[in-house]
Design a protein around this motif. Sequence first.
Motif, PDB file in Angstrom:
ATOM      1  N   LYS A 106       0.841  -1.182   0.000  1.00  0.00           N
ATOM      2  CA  LYS A 106       0.000   0.000   0.000  1.00  0.00           C
ATOM      3  C   LYS A 106       0.879   1.236   0.000  1.00  0.00           C
ATOM      4  O   LYS A 106       1.734   1.410   0.873  1.00  0.00           O
ATOM      5  CB  LYS A 106      -0.927   0.009   1.225  1.00  0.00           C
ATOM      6  N   TRP A 107       0.657   2.117  -0.985  1.00  0.00           N
ATOM      7  CA  TRP A 107       1.491   3.315  -1.142  1.00  0.00           C
ATOM      8  C   TRP A 107       0.586   4.537  -1.227  1.00  0.00           C
ATOM      9  O   TRP A 107      -0.248   4.641  -2.135  1.00  0.00           O
ATOM     10  CB  TRP A 107       2.337   3.193  -2.403  1.00  0.00           C
ATOM     11  N   ARG A 108       0.744   5.430  -0.282  1.00  0.00           N
ATOM     12  CA  ARG A 108       0.030   6.700  -0.317  1.00  0.00           C
ATOM     13  C   ARG A 108       0.886   7.689  -1.097  1.00  0.00           C
ATOM     14  O   ARG A 108       1.818   8.292  -0.572  1.00  0.00           O
ATOM     15  CB  ARG A 108      -0.235   7.206   1.098  1.00  0.00           C
ATOM     16  N   VAL A 109       0.565   7.851  -2.367  1.00  0.00           N
ATOM     17  CA  VAL A 109       1.394   8.649  -3.272  1.00  0.00           C
ATOM     18  C   VAL A 109       1.442  10.102  -2.808  1.00  0.00           C
ATOM     19  O   VAL A 109       2.489  10.729  -2.776  1.00  0.00           O
ATOM     20  CB  VAL A 109       0.846   8.552  -4.714  1.00  0.00           C
ATOM     21  N   ASN A 110       0.302  10.666  -2.446  1.00  0.00           N
ATOM     22  CA  ASN A 110       0.232  12.023  -1.908  1.00  0.00           C
ATOM     23  C   ASN A 110      -1.004  12.115  -1.022  1.00  0.00           C
ATOM     24  O   ASN A 110      -1.611  11.091  -0.679  1.00  0.00           O
ATOM     25  CB  ASN A 110       0.210  13.070  -3.033  1.00  0.00           C
ATOM     26  N   ARG A 111      -1.390  13.311  -0.679  1.00  0.00           N
ATOM     27  CA  ARG A 111      -2.487  13.506   0.265  1.00  0.00           C
ATOM     28  C   ARG A 111      -3.805  12.911  -0.218  1.00  0.00           C
ATOM     29  O   ARG A 111      -4.641  12.490   0.575  1.00  0.00           O
ATOM     30  CB  ARG A 111      -2.659  15.009   0.511  1.00  0.00           C
ATOM     31  N   LEU A 112      -3.994  12.826  -1.538  1.00  0.00           N
ATOM     32  CA  LEU A 112      -5.271  12.397  -2.090  1.00  0.00           C
ATOM     33  C   LEU A 112      -5.205  11.099  -2.872  1.00  0.00           C
ATOM     34  O   LEU A 112      -6.228  10.611  -3.332  1.00  0.00           O
ATOM     35  CB  LEU A 112      -5.840  13.500  -3.003  1.00  0.00           C
ATOM     36  N   SER A 113      -4.052  10.512  -3.055  1.00  0.00           N
ATOM     37  CA  SER A 113      -3.887   9.390  -3.971  1.00  0.00           C
ATOM     38  C   SER A 113      -3.256   8.198  -3.256  1.00  0.00           C
ATOM     39  O   SER A 113      -2.227   8.351  -2.582  1.00  0.00           O
ATOM     40  CB  SER A 113      -3.025   9.817  -5.167  1.00  0.00           C
ATOM     41  N   THR A 114      -3.880   7.004  -3.407  1.00  0.00           N
ATOM     42  CA  THR A 114      -3.389   5.788  -2.758  1.00  0.00           C
ATOM     43  C   THR A 114      -3.447   4.621  -3.730  1.00  0.00           C
ATOM     44  O   THR A 114      -4.439   4.427  -4.428  1.00  0.00           O
ATOM     45  CB  THR A 114      -4.226   5.447  -1.509  1.00  0.00           C
ATOM     46  N   VAL A 115      -2.362   3.818  -3.759  1.00  0.00           N
ATOM     47  CA  VAL A 115      -2.276   2.617  -4.589  1.00  0.00           C
ATOM     48  C   VAL A 115      -2.151   1.404  -3.677  1.00  0.00           C
ATOM     49  O   VAL A 115      -1.408   1.433  -2.691  1.00  0.00           O
ATOM     50  CB  VAL A 115      -1.060   2.683  -5.540  1.00  0.00           C
ATOM     51  N   ASN A 116      -2.885   0.337  -4.002  1.00  0.00           N
ATOM     52  CA  ASN A 116      -2.847  -0.883  -3.198  1.00  0.00           C
ATOM     53  C   ASN A 116      -2.714  -2.084  -4.128  1.00  0.00           C
ATOM     54  O   ASN A 116      -3.472  -2.218  -5.093  1.00  0.00           O
ATOM     55  CB  ASN A 116      -4.124  -0.997  -2.356  1.00  0.00           C
ATOM     56  N   LEU A 117      -1.742  -2.976  -3.856  1.00  0.00           N
ATOM     57  CA  LEU A 117      -1.537  -4.205  -4.607  1.00  0.00           C
ATOM     58  C   LEU A 117      -1.511  -5.372  -3.639  1.00  0.00           C
ATOM     59  O   LEU A 117      -0.992  -5.240  -2.520  1.00  0.00           O
ATOM     60  CB  LEU A 117      -0.226  -4.160  -5.399  1.00  0.00           C
ATOM     61  N   PHE A 118      -2.051  -6.550  -4.051  1.00  0.00           N
ATOM     62  CA  PHE A 118      -2.042  -7.679  -3.134  1.00  0.00           C
ATOM     63  C   PHE A 118      -2.011  -9.003  -3.886  1.00  0.00           C
ATOM     64  O   PHE A 118      -2.403  -9.102  -5.056  1.00  0.00           O
ATOM     65  CB  PHE A 118      -3.276  -7.641  -2.213  1.00  0.00           C
ATOM     66  N   TYR A 119      -1.522 -10.020  -3.184  1.00  0.00           N
ATOM     67  CA  TYR A 119      -1.563 -11.404  -3.643  1.00  0.00           C
ATOM     68  C   TYR A 119      -1.877 -12.268  -2.429  1.00  0.00           C
ATOM     69  O   TYR A 119      -1.307 -12.079  -1.354  1.00  0.00           O
ATOM     70  CB  TYR A 119      -0.232 -11.849  -4.251  1.00  0.00           C
ATOM     71  N   SER A 120      -2.803 -13.214  -2.589  1.00  0.00           N
ATOM     72  CA  SER A 120      -3.127 -14.113  -1.486  1.00  0.00           C
ATOM     73  C   SER A 120      -3.497 -15.474  -2.046  1.00  0.00           C
ATOM     74  O   SER A 120      -3.824 -15.620  -3.231  1.00  0.00           O
ATOM     75  CB  SER A 120      -4.279 -13.558  -0.637  1.00  0.00           C
ATOM     76  N   SER A 121      -3.463 -16.467  -1.185  1.00  0.00           N
ATOM     77  CA  SER A 121      -3.842 -17.821  -1.568  1.00  0.00           C
ATOM     78  C   SER A 121      -4.391 -18.527  -0.336  1.00  0.00           C
ATOM     79  O   SER A 121      -4.051 -18.179   0.789  1.00  0.00           O
ATOM     80  CB  SER A 121      -2.635 -18.586  -2.130  1.00  0.00           C
ATOM     81  N   LYS A 122      -5.271 -19.494  -0.563  1.00  0.00           N
ATOM     82  CA  LYS A 122      -5.821 -20.238   0.563  1.00  0.00           C
ATOM     83  C   LYS A 122      -6.288 -21.598   0.094  1.00  0.00           C
ATOM     84  O   LYS A 122      -6.523 -21.835  -1.102  1.00  0.00           O
ATOM     85  CB  LYS A 122      -6.967 -19.476   1.225  1.00  0.00           C
ATOM     86  N   ALA A 123      -6.434 -22.508   1.068  1.00  0.00           N
ATOM     87  CA  ALA A 123      -6.923 -23.857   0.799  1.00  0.00           C
ATOM     88  C   ALA A 123      -8.109 -24.117   1.719  1.00  0.00           C
ATOM     89  O   ALA A 123      -8.100 -23.711   2.880  1.00  0.00           O
ATOM     90  CB  ALA A 123      -5.827 -24.886   1.029  1.00  0.00           C
ATOM     91  N   THR A 124      -9.136 -24.796   1.196  1.00  0.00           N
ATOM     92  CA  THR A 124     -10.375 -25.007   1.944  1.00  0.00           C
ATOM     93  C   THR A 124     -10.866 -26.431   1.741  1.00  0.00           C
ATOM     94  O   THR A 124     -10.985 -26.887   0.592  1.00  0.00           O
ATOM     95  CB  THR A 124     -11.469 -24.032   1.470  1.00  0.00           C
ATOM     96  N   PRO A 125     -11.167 -27.153   2.833  1.00  0.00           N
ATOM     97  CA  PRO A 125     -11.809 -28.460   2.674  1.00  0.00           C
ATOM     98  C   PRO A 125     -13.274 -28.285   2.295  1.00  0.00           C
ATOM     99  O   PRO A 125     -13.991 -27.477   2.894  1.00  0.00           O
ATOM    100  CB  PRO A 125     -11.662 -29.095   4.067  1.00  0.00           C
ATOM    101  N   VAL A 126     -13.716 -29.032   1.281  1.00  0.00           N
ATOM    102  CA  VAL A 126     -15.082 -28.872   0.764  1.00  0.00           C
ATOM    103  C   VAL A 126     -15.736 -30.240   0.639  1.00  0.00           C
ATOM    104  O   VAL A 126     -15.205 -31.121  -0.040  1.00  0.00           O
ATOM    105  CB  VAL A 126     -15.062 -28.181  -0.618  1.00  0.00           C
TER     106      VAL A 126
END
Length: 886
Positions: free
Chosen positions: A603-623
């Motif tokens: 998460k990068w707050r470029v300036n007072r009014l501008s914000t960039v957010n990048l993410f990667y996630s993974s999960k496993a679930t019994p079904v």
Amino acid sequence: MEKGLYLTLLLLISNLCIGQNIVEGSVTDSLGKPVTHAQVILYSAADSAIITFAFVDGSGHYSMTTSRKGKFRIEFRALGFASYGELLTFEGDSSVSIRVNAILKESHYDISEVIKYGDKPITIKKDTVVYNVKSFINGSEQVVEDVLKKLPGIDVDDAGKVTYHGKEVEKVMVEDNDFFGKGYRMITKNVHANAIEKVEALSNYSENPLLKEIASTEKVALNLKLNQNSYEKIYGRVNLGYNTINDHNINTSLMNFNKRVSSLILGNTNSLGYNPVGSSYELSNALATTSEEEVNDFDFPDFMIKFDEYRPLLKRQQVNELKSEMASVNEAFKISPKTKLTITSVYNKLNDLFLLSKYQMYSFDTISFTNIEEYRYNQTDRSTIVKAKLDSRIKSNSFLQYSLLFSTIKRSNFTTTNFNQVKIDEQLPGRQYLLKTNLAYTIKISNRSLVQLKAFGYRGAINDEYELSPLPPNSISTSWTLNNKGAQGVSNDSYMLLGIIGFKHKIDDILLFNTEVGGIKSQNNINSNFSVFDLNQGASVDYNFSGLTRYSSNKLFSKTNVVFGTDNLNLNAGVVGEIISCVEGISGFKTSKHFILPQLEFKWRVNRLSTVNLFYSSKATPVPYNQVVNNYILKRNNYMYKGLSPKVLSMYIWGGSYMLGSVNTRFFLNSSLMYMYEPEFIGQNSLLSPNLIITIDTVAKNRTSFMSNIELNYFIKLLRTNVKFTYLNYTYEYINFLYGQAQRNKSVSTTTGIELRSSFYSFFNFHLGYSITQGRMVSNKSKQSFYDRLFCNLYLKPNDRISFEMLGEVYGNQNSMFNFSSNSYLFLSSRLTYNFNKSGWSFSIDGFNLFDRRLYHLALVSEYYYSTTSYYLVPRYLMASVSFRF
């Protein structure tokens, strides 16, 4: 024609509201640089009332207009600068143009100073934004939901979900009392609007004060502040209504808040189609939900045999005859300065009745047939939910949370279908109960470290009894014939236990270390029996649909992540290790897998009014998935079980977002992208025949999903109107099976919309918009559909006593097979309200479906068919209501 009329009316009236006098200029600091975040406010010199406002643009300039004459004070304000003001005078009949330039001097500031959103006060205190409700409403609002829709930065969708700057809120509290948690629709749809004085938007929200001292969160909550009339005495409102088709509407909300006890009582009974609770299962699930991600991967027990029809995207009360009875008593006791006990109780009864007729054309390669049905649906749910929650700051360094929830739902369902000229009756009674408990204990072992112990568990039981008479022909069992009646009973006893130990350590002001270890054990015991009743030979058991399944799963996990964060930059990197095993106890089938799952967020707050957010996630679930058959009988989802098979599925998600603007600017943009990949998923193998569609759950491979979203808000000063633009796209690529042969499918849905909401200084305001949803399904050939909606809300309030609201809606839809050139529908409703001065009484007359539309035709597409469904609508009515506020 109708759409053009609405737009022309808007432009004509808005032009009458534009002022004549102009104030403009520039705002700079002592070095001559533009102060781009400054606010310019014009006050009346006589009483300091706010007349108009402006925000400084990127070059440091501003401009505002007013039609008023007299003496005024103009004030320039910006965080980090001392305020500056001058006196102005507008005289004479002709328009006046005045230029005022301001040079602001740097100064220390109080973060709690008031920011103005136009003439609408918004106070910002660190992570809290406070809205002064009176400045945003026009008197037509009935419940809290209507108020929230008019606050900048807050959105409420058609289902009642509340979001703040694109994030769904965790809860909606009343005077810091959390009665319903994720079931906040009970608050937003039932508490009357005139009880609310302020709304607090709480960013970086945590109900655990010790956690907030160590780490920040991305969660958001709302807190409703009541007006002074609700303190130290009983305050409330009662509304009684009756209409010309013999429907009634009675609702009440009573409240009393003091230092020791806070009370909130809600009640509603109506036959208008208004549902004040939503689904009983969804409310129970929302109240039982915790913040633990591992718990939310598991579904709480739900009815296993169920059927429901798709409802068109109209207001629900237009489609069905829904009768509702709801009562909710909620108390919060402040046992000591550091301990609070909250008790929530809800009783709800819903009787859902609607009628439809359907025509479906199936076409795939050489397969082609049609089905016609007329359907009468009648379901009654009775539910009772009781929850007790204890929060205690035992010592300055420890915090305890404990909750206990019990819910029960009793259901009865009766349907009659004329299917291809064969009458078929169905009955589906059932019962469900859930007992859930949650414990969390936090101890702060130093100024920078804490330990958390968490435990969770539930026990649930479900019983379903399904009868179908006669059984459909061409069925999947040799013992079924057309003259037979079928009856299946399914029971499910289930439980789940979870335990977690967590440790957080703040290494320094910008570095945080988190680790957790835990385990989950769950089990479902499903017993199914199916009997076939022959008119001559009596009952016999069909063993294809009878048997016992004992499904259990165990999960051990360890999480570790490090958070690096400054005011402008935040990096969260971690890894999750999991060992998951699943067992089907009767057949002895087992599967076990282990996973190493990385997590990353930037998460990068470029300036007072501008914000960039990048993410990667993974999960496993019994079904667990259906081992034998998931029947799609008579084109509705009716389930018949023999058993379940275990499977462990994984998912990988990439995404990002960009936000520009803030709550106190005239421009706000929120955009996001997300891509999801599933190596394996539970698909379906379909067997098509003219009278019965059979789908069998099947493990398929390689499903991808893509989502993009853009929301833009801009306030046009000249027209005093906020413009909102939305764009939403979903794209899915997946494999399903037809007669065991893999079929690749692609589904694309795109929704584009625009809304305009005015804030005139006059007796008239409007809210209008247009949206269109285009769908495309590609399997063996391409199928297309579209759905659009135009709406126009007009508000008239000539004085404090009289208000008038009119809502016009135009719907249209088509698909590539059924191209109805005239498939467009205009609905018109209205409300006239008269308030009897300060006595607390008011009287209103509502007109509903004034053009008396009786049918709505909906065209849909899927992988294998086109369909058109005709829904019978609630007829036109007038309703008189009287309301008393005390």
